[in-house]
Design a protein around this motif. Structure first.
Motif, PDB file in Angstrom:
ATOM      1  N   ALA A 170      20.769 -40.052   1.478  1.00 17.09           N
ATOM      2  CA  ALA A 170      21.715 -40.396   2.542  1.00 17.09           C
ATOM      3  C   ALA A 170      21.709 -39.386   3.681  1.00 17.09           C
ATOM      4  CB  ALA A 170      23.124 -40.517   1.967  1.00 17.09           C
ATOM      5  N   LEU A 171      21.234 -38.158   3.437  1.00 17.32           N
ATOM      6  CA  LEU A 171      21.197 -37.130   4.484  1.00 17.32           C
ATOM      7  C   LEU A 171      19.959 -37.236   5.370  1.00 17.32           C
ATOM      8  CD1 LEU A 171      23.424 -34.868   4.780  1.00 17.32           C
ATOM      9  CD2 LEU A 171      23.412 -35.950   2.537  1.00 17.32           C
ATOM     10  N   ASP A 172      19.042 -38.123   5.038  1.00 13.26           N
ATOM     11  CA  ASP A 172      17.811 -38.312   5.803  1.00 13.26           C
ATOM     12  C   ASP A 172      18.070 -39.361   6.889  1.00 13.26           C
ATOM     13  OD1 ASP A 172      15.266 -38.911   6.775  1.00 13.26           O
ATOM     14  OD2 ASP A 172      14.323 -38.717   4.806  1.00 13.26           O
ATOM     15  N   GLU A 173      17.841 -39.008   8.139  1.00 17.15           N
ATOM     16  CA  GLU A 173      18.106 -39.931   9.236  1.00 17.15           C
ATOM     17  C   GLU A 173      17.219 -41.170   9.192  1.00 17.15           C
ATOM     18  OE1 GLU A 173      18.151 -38.322  13.128  1.00 17.15           O
ATOM     19  OE2 GLU A 173      19.885 -37.034  12.774  1.00 17.15           O
ATOM     20  N   SER A 174      16.112 -41.108   8.488  1.00 20.10           N
ATOM     21  CA  SER A 174      15.249 -42.291   8.382  1.00 20.10           C
ATOM     22  C   SER A 174      15.739 -43.253   7.299  1.00 20.10           C
ATOM     23  CB  SER A 174      13.812 -41.875   8.080  1.00 20.10           C
ATOM     24  OG  SER A 174      13.703 -41.305   6.779  1.00 20.10           O
ATOM     25  N   THR A 175      16.673 -42.832   6.478  1.00 19.38           N
ATOM     26  CA  THR A 175      17.196 -43.696   5.415  1.00 19.38           C
ATOM     27  C   THR A 175      18.048 -44.804   6.010  1.00 19.38           C
ATOM     28  OG1 THR A 175      17.149 -42.029   3.666  1.00 19.38           O
ATOM     29  CG2 THR A 175      18.790 -43.772   3.454  1.00 19.38           C
ATOM     30  N   GLN A 176      17.766 -46.019   5.587  1.00 21.83           N
ATOM     31  CA  GLN A 176      18.543 -47.173   6.035  1.00 21.83           C
ATOM     32  C   GLN A 176      19.498 -47.668   4.960  1.00 21.83           C
ATOM     33  OE1 GLN A 176      14.988 -49.465   6.991  1.00 21.83           O
ATOM     34  NE2 GLN A 176      15.462 -49.284   9.179  1.00 21.83           N
ATOM     35  N   LEU A 177      19.210 -47.377   3.721  1.00 17.93           N
ATOM     36  CA  LEU A 177      20.094 -47.747   2.608  1.00 17.93           C
ATOM     37  C   LEU A 177      20.158 -46.564   1.661  1.00 17.93           C
ATOM     38  CD1 LEU A 177      21.441 -50.593   1.507  1.00 17.93           C
ATOM     39  CD2 LEU A 177      19.806 -50.200  -0.329  1.00 17.93           C
ATOM     40  N   GLY A 178      21.361 -46.061   1.432  1.00 19.40           N
ATOM     41  CA  GLY A 178      21.531 -44.903   0.574  1.00 19.40           C
ATOM     42  C   GLY A 178      21.839 -45.291  -0.862  1.00 19.40           C
ATOM     43  N   PRO A 179      22.291 -44.333  -1.662  1.00 19.21           N
ATOM     44  CA  PRO A 179      22.579 -44.593  -3.068  1.00 19.21           C
ATOM     45  C   PRO A 179      23.944 -45.233  -3.261  1.00 19.21           C
ATOM     46  CG  PRO A 179      23.098 -42.327  -2.547  1.00 19.21           C
ATOM     47  CD  PRO A 179      22.519 -42.911  -1.291  1.00 19.21           C
ATOM     48  N   LEU A 180      24.154 -45.827  -4.418  1.00 22.14           N
ATOM     49  CA  LEU A 180      25.492 -46.233  -4.825  1.00 22.14           C
ATOM     50  C   LEU A 180      26.299 -44.985  -5.158  1.00 22.14           C
ATOM     51  CD1 LEU A 180      24.661 -49.349  -7.015  1.00 22.14           C
ATOM     52  CD2 LEU A 180      25.257 -49.254  -4.588  1.00 22.14           C
ATOM     53  N   VAL A 181      27.613 -45.135  -5.228  1.00 26.73           N
ATOM     54  CA  VAL A 181      28.479 -43.963  -5.206  1.00 26.73           C
ATOM     55  C   VAL A 181      28.423 -43.131  -6.484  1.00 26.73           C
ATOM     56  CG1 VAL A 181      30.530 -45.121  -6.116  1.00 26.73           C
ATOM     57  CG2 VAL A 181      30.789 -43.201  -4.523  1.00 26.73           C
TER      58      VAL A 181
END
Length: 490
Positions: A320-331
């Motif tokens: 989630a800290l990567d600006e190229s990420t479009q979908l992060g992890p579930l909580v």
């Protein structure tokens, strides 16, 4: 694109009671969902500390309820200014805490939260009573709006900054004091918010008790709480309402959804597909208003599904800290397992997996953007809220059938239709059982537009002028203007 540094707290988090930072009774770890590793230590409040928070809020209420509207308006506006002053810090915090992709947090959570405080800052001067016309010319009757008292706000983990604003902005605008119980999976952001604004508010006006269900149960059942407000799921709502019932405490519930998007044969497919993708994969699919069902006219279903699957396949999943990420992890690990269990059950029920049902090689809690197709119309995923990056499609031929199937769920929060026919849009919108109906768009919740649902999606409305009425009570003043009243005695 750069990977931002993870948020690092100044130390272990404490409770915020009566304007002071207090040592909690216990502690637990916050887990970074992108890595599966601990990143902060949070406080576990005892039942006694929850009671202390209510007592502090009740003491502060004596003066805060009589504060001027100009003062409350100014403070709410200043809170918005401070949120907007450092958007990058909030974005890093939210990405670290609950896995919200950092590119979304900075353009959605921060400005939306500030906008909510500004909206209610303006409404502070519009909370008013009315003059009541009565038949007796010798009576003057009018009403005022009074704060309810101590508000217990129970928050979710998916959008902690926005839901915090949704609770405390109207509560403070109406002259109430607040005790917040954040989710165990999104506590740090609430406490960092308190640190940001603590000098603006008198001691005890805002209090935070963190912890698990025991802390929440002690708070919502406290006899000095005047209103309980929750954003969360149905099982949590039932437990909270059962606890609040012991003190006859009213509640405001913003709960889950199973949003159905009906796509007509004449829809603009380029825009409709893009909108549907946004509707389910923004916020990692962890949104109560997500477009988690697609009802597609049979004439366009194949093309729609092909376009949708191509976009879903191209979505970048990652830290989630990567600006190229479009979908992060579930909580959390628990929620990750819950979503995977829904997918496993769907497969046993014969649902086709068109894309996304593949593992992600990471230590975090990742699920790929998933598109399901139910050809039988009877799978459990059509009615159960998954709360992840998973949507399920069906096809239809008649529009009455599409509406009936859209309404065939316990929920009634958000729904929508894509069509070029204005008459069809109005007729379908009228028949959908939902508190929010979007036409030729999805995921648009500007401040001022009532947000809330029907059926199992809760009751009450947030984000609007009517919200102030729910955080206040009418007081009637009935004045005799000197006429002699008939004596019934003697």
């Amino acid at each position: 694109m750069p990977v931002h540094t993870r948020f690092e707290p100044a130390g272990d988090y404490r409770l915020f009671l009566g304007g002071q930072w207090r040592q909690p009774a216990g502690a637990f770890e916050a887990i970074d969902p992108s890595t599966g590793k601990p990143w902060a230590v949070l406080g576990q409040a005892s039942a006694e500390q929850a009671g202390e928070a209510v007592a502090a809020a009740r003491t502060a209420l004596r003066t805060w309820r009589r504060s001027t509207v100009a003062n409350r308006q100014r403070i709410l506006w200043q809170i918005a200014d401070r949120i907007e002053a450092d958007p990058d810090r909030w974005a890093r915090l939210l990405a670290t805490e609950n896995g919200r992709p950092i590119r979304e947090a900075s353009v959605a959570d921060v400005p939306d939260s500030a906008a909510i405080f500004r909206f209610f800052s303006g409404l502070t001067r519009d909370l008013r009573g009315d003059q009541v016309p009565v038949e007796d010319p010798h009576s003057l009757v009018y009403s005022t709006r009074e704060p309810l008292g101590v508000v217990a706000a129970v928050l979710p983990w998916n959008s902690p900054l926005i839901t915090l604003a949704n609770k405390i902005a109207p509560a403070l605008a109406a002259g109430n004091t607040v005790v917040v119980k954040p989710s165990e999976f999104a506590t740090a952001s609430v406490l960092e918010f308190c640190a940001l604004v603590e000098d603006l508010l008198p001691p005890g006006v805002l209090n935070v008790v963190s912890g698990g269900p025991e802390t929440g149960a002690a708070l919502v059942s406290h006899p000095d709480v005047a209103l309980v407000t929750l954003t969360g799921g149905g099982p949590t709502a039932r437990r909270i309402m059962a606890g609040a019932a012991s003190a006859l405490t009213p509640s405001l519930m913003e709960l889950g959804g199973k949003g159905a998007l009906i796509v007509a044969h004449d829809a603009d497919l380029d825009r409709a597909v893009t909108d549907a993708v946004n509707g389910i994969y923004l916020a990692n699919g962890e949104a109560c208003v997500a477009a988690s069902r697609l009802l597609l006219h049979e004439s366009i279903a194949e093309e729609f599904l092909g376009r949708f699957a191509a976009i879903a396949d191209s979505i970048r999943v990652g830290d989630a800290l990567d600006e190229s990420t479009q979908l992060g992890p579930l909580v959390s690990r628990q929620h990750h397992e819950r979503v995977l269990a829904h997918l496993a059950r769907a497969r046993t029920e014969g649902v086709r997996v068109l894309t996304g049902d593949a593992p992600v090689g990471s230590d975090g809690f990742f699920v790929r953007p998933t598109l399901l197709h139910d050809t039988s119309g009877g799978a459990s995923v059509l009615s159960e809220e998954i709360f992840g990056p998973v949507t399920v499609a069906e096809t239809f031929t008649g529009y009455d059938d599409a509406v009936a199937r859209a309404n065939n769920t316990p929920y009634g929060l958000a729904a929508g239709v894509w069509t070029a026919d204005l008459t069809r849009a109005h007729l379908i919108a009228r028949e959908l059982d939902a508190g929010i109906v979007w036409v030729n768009k999805w995921f648009d919740l500007p401040a001022g537009v009532p947000m809330g649902g029907v059926k199992a999606s809760g009751f009450g409305r947030e984000l609007c002028w009517e919200t102030l009425l729910q955080y206040s009570a009418a007081k009637v003043v009935n004045i005799g203007l000197g006429a002699q009243r008939v004596s019934l005695w003697g």
